[in-house]
Design an enzyme around this catalytic site. Structure first.
Site, PDB file in Angstrom:
ATOM      1  N   TYR A 138      44.401  31.420  45.774  1.00 55.13           N
ATOM      2  CA  TYR A 138      44.102  32.816  46.083  1.00 55.13           C
ATOM      3  C   TYR A 138      42.674  33.087  45.657  1.00 55.13           C
ATOM      4  CZ  TYR A 138      44.227  37.949  45.783  1.00 55.13           C
ATOM      5  OH  TYR A 138      43.967  39.294  45.927  1.00 55.13           O
ATOM      6  N   ASP A 233      36.165  28.393  42.475  1.00 53.91           N
ATOM      7  CA  ASP A 233      36.604  29.743  42.130  1.00 53.91           C
ATOM      8  C   ASP A 233      37.257  29.699  40.752  1.00 53.91           C
ATOM      9  OD1 ASP A 233      37.617  32.241  41.839  1.00 53.91           O
ATOM     10  OD2 ASP A 233      38.799  32.262  43.690  1.00 53.91           O
ATOM     11  N   LYS A 261      37.797  38.294  35.672  1.00 53.92           N
ATOM     12  CA  LYS A 261      38.796  38.390  34.600  1.00 53.92           C
ATOM     13  C   LYS A 261      38.154  38.350  33.201  1.00 53.92           C
ATOM     14  CE  LYS A 261      42.546  37.499  37.689  1.00 53.92           C
ATOM     15  NZ  LYS A 261      42.580  36.669  38.876  1.00 53.92           N
TER      16      LYS A 261
HETATM   17  C1  LIG Z   1      42.293  37.166  40.346  1.00 57.11           C
HETATM   18  C2  LIG Z   1      41.599  36.196  41.231  1.00 57.11           C
HETATM   19  C3  LIG Z   1      40.714  36.605  42.245  1.00 57.11           C
HETATM   20  C4  LIG Z   1      40.539  38.043  42.625  1.00 57.11           C
HETATM   21  O1  LIG Z   1      39.996  38.802  41.594  1.00 57.11           O
HETATM   22  P1  LIG Z   1      40.196  40.407  41.645  1.00 57.11           P
HETATM   23  O2  LIG Z   1      39.384  40.873  40.477  1.00 57.11           O
HETATM   24  O3  LIG Z   1      41.658  40.661  41.515  1.00 57.11           O
HETATM   25  O4  LIG Z   1      39.647  40.869  42.939  1.00 57.11           O
HETATM   26  C5  LIG Z   1      40.018  35.637  42.930  1.00 57.11           C
HETATM   27  N1  LIG Z   1      40.197  34.322  42.659  1.00 57.11           N
HETATM   28  C6  LIG Z   1      41.043  33.895  41.711  1.00 57.11           C
HETATM   29  C7  LIG Z   1      41.170  32.443  41.450  1.00 57.11           C
HETATM   30  C8  LIG Z   1      41.794  34.816  40.979  1.00 57.11           C
HETATM   31  O5  LIG Z   1      42.674  34.366  40.065  1.00 57.11           O
END
Ligand SMILES: *Cc1c(COP(=O)(O)O)cnc(C)c1O
Length: 422
Positions: A138, A233, A261
């Site tokens: 994701y 990512d 995060k």
């Molecule tokens: C949480 C997450 C996102 C999206 O971040 P948001 O701040 O919720 O938009 C993108 N990539 C990864 C791997 C994530 O865990």
């Protein structure tokens, strides 16, 4: 009327992000009124040990004094300027220091923005349209990324949400996570057309799936050969599995990295960054456009900087990792005694567990075989016993520095009572 029913009257679906609605486990979500350390307090006055940590940011636990003080002091000087401030440079410097593959960084406000912008930059920099992503990963909810593998031809994706134009799906190739051979095949066929690969170096959005040996190395090799941008990512794994992120554990140097995060310490901050020559394609130095009214917001920078200063202390990740190990080993032992098949993964302050005897879990299709009914029972049993886990069988869990012996032993006591009932 329940808090949730009231919320549903005014908020779409009653929540501001879907997984919070408990659709994956049934029942109504608990409403939180405050949090301190490893603990949440619900609106009904119950205290719960928290393994969600706001889905990752709260690596120090809730309300860490250094973070709160930094945010309060910063707030006294103004909430937002829309002009440069020194704290942006300070946080950027820390990010570049902890993740040396990042030579230049750009702050944004969410992980979704970070990945969306990194992909635009990769496309703009290479002059190519096609991107590769992996099933089960994701990367936020931007259009190009809400594409799943089609059933037919290898290269034709389909939107995974209504509202995403089918035309975009033509440019997004979705492959199987941990399948290096599939990546090689696509590069053999059309390497020079591919702008970027985006991948979670440890997948944390299909439960927790680490990369198999050689997978990330193959991505690096294919990208280097074809002039494709490799985007790791690390919105979840950055500053979470190790100070330098998963890239430091697996010794992979990406061209671009996305973080979020933990870097915001609980406030809305995220970032993308990497090779200076690629970042130079970004406005104002270059032609690829990206901007943000609240990007680099001083409060978010202050929370992020205070958080990174705390996790940068020698030994931080060793003790965090030891805590997570204690939890995971405990769960495995209790499951074993109860005769319940369970497989677990962990790294630093991140863990995953799947009710399956098909371990180790390395593919999306293996994750999909998880016993979801058993998870639901486990989730509610643990919640009743005061333990707050992610309300879905397909999410990772998080341990913070505020989880001490007491919290881990209370958690394992609860598990000891719940496992025999599953
Ligand atoms: C949480 C997450 C996102 C999206 O971040 P948001 O701040 O919720 O938009 C993108 N990539 C990864 C791997 C994530 O865990």
């Amino acid at each position: 009327m329940s808090h949730f029913t009231e919320a549903q009257k005014f908020i779409a679906g009653g929540v501001n992000s879907p997984v919070r609605a408990f659709a994956g486990v049934g029942g109504e979500p608990v409403f939180i009124r405050s949090a301190k350390g490893a603990w949440l307090e619900t609106e009904d006055g119950r205290r719960l040990i928290d393994y969600v940590g706001s889905w990752g940011p709260m690596i120090l636990g809730h309300g860490h004094p250094a973070v709160l003080e930094a945010v309060k002091n910063t707030a006294d000087n103004g909430l937002s300027f829309g002009a440069p401030s020194l704290i942006e440079t300070e946080l950027a410097k820390k990010v570049c220091e902890f993740m040396p593959s990042i030579e230049r960084v750009r702050m944004v406000s969410s992980g979704t923005e970070a990945t969306m912008s990194a992909i635009r930059l990769a496309r703009g920099h290479t002059g190519r349209d096609k991107i590769i992503k992996f099933e089960g990963c994701y990367h936020g909810h931007s259009d190009s990324l809400l594409i799943k593998a089609g059933s037919g031809a290898l290269t034709l994706g389909v939107p995974s949400s209504p509202g995403v134009p089918a035309g975009l799906a033509e440019h997004t190739i979705t492959l199987e996570y941990n399948n290096a051979e599939a990546v090689r095949q696509v590069f053999d066929e059309m390497g020079p057309e591919i702008a970027c690969i985006i991948v979670e170096p440890i997948a944390g959005n299909m439960n927790m799936v680490p990369p198999v040996e050689g997978f990330l190395e193959t991505l690096r090799e294919c990208c280097t050969d074809a002039g494709t941008v490799l985007i790791l990512d690390e919105v979840m794994t950055g500053f979470r599995v190790a100070l330098g992120g998963a890239q430091s554990l697996y010794n992979i140097t990406p061209d671009l990295t996305t973080i979020g995060k933990v870097v915001g310490g609980g406030l809305p901050a995220a970032a993308f960054g990497g090779r200076a020559d690629i970042m130079a394609s970004l406005a104002p130095d270059g032609p690829v456009y990206q901007a943000g009214t609240l990007s680099g917001n001083p409060l978010a920078m202050a929370a992020g900087l205070a958080t990174l200063e705390q996790i940068g202390v020698p030994g931080f990740f060793e003790s965090l990792s030891a805590r997570t190990t204690e939890l995971v080993q405990g769960l495995l032992q209790i499951a074993g005694e109860a005769g319940v098949p369970l497989t677990c993964e962990m790294e630093g302050g991140m863990f995953g567990f799947v009710f399956s005897d098909d371990g180790p879990i390395r593919t999306f299709s293996q994750v999909a075989t998880a016993d979801v009914d058993r998870f639901r029972k486990f989730f509610h049993g643990m919640l009743d016993a005061g333990i707050y886990l992610a309300p879905s069988a397909f999410e990772a869990g998080f341990v913070s520095a505020a989880h001490g012996d007491d919290e881990i032993s209370k958690t394992l006591d609860a598990a000891r009572a719940v496992f025999p009932t599953l």
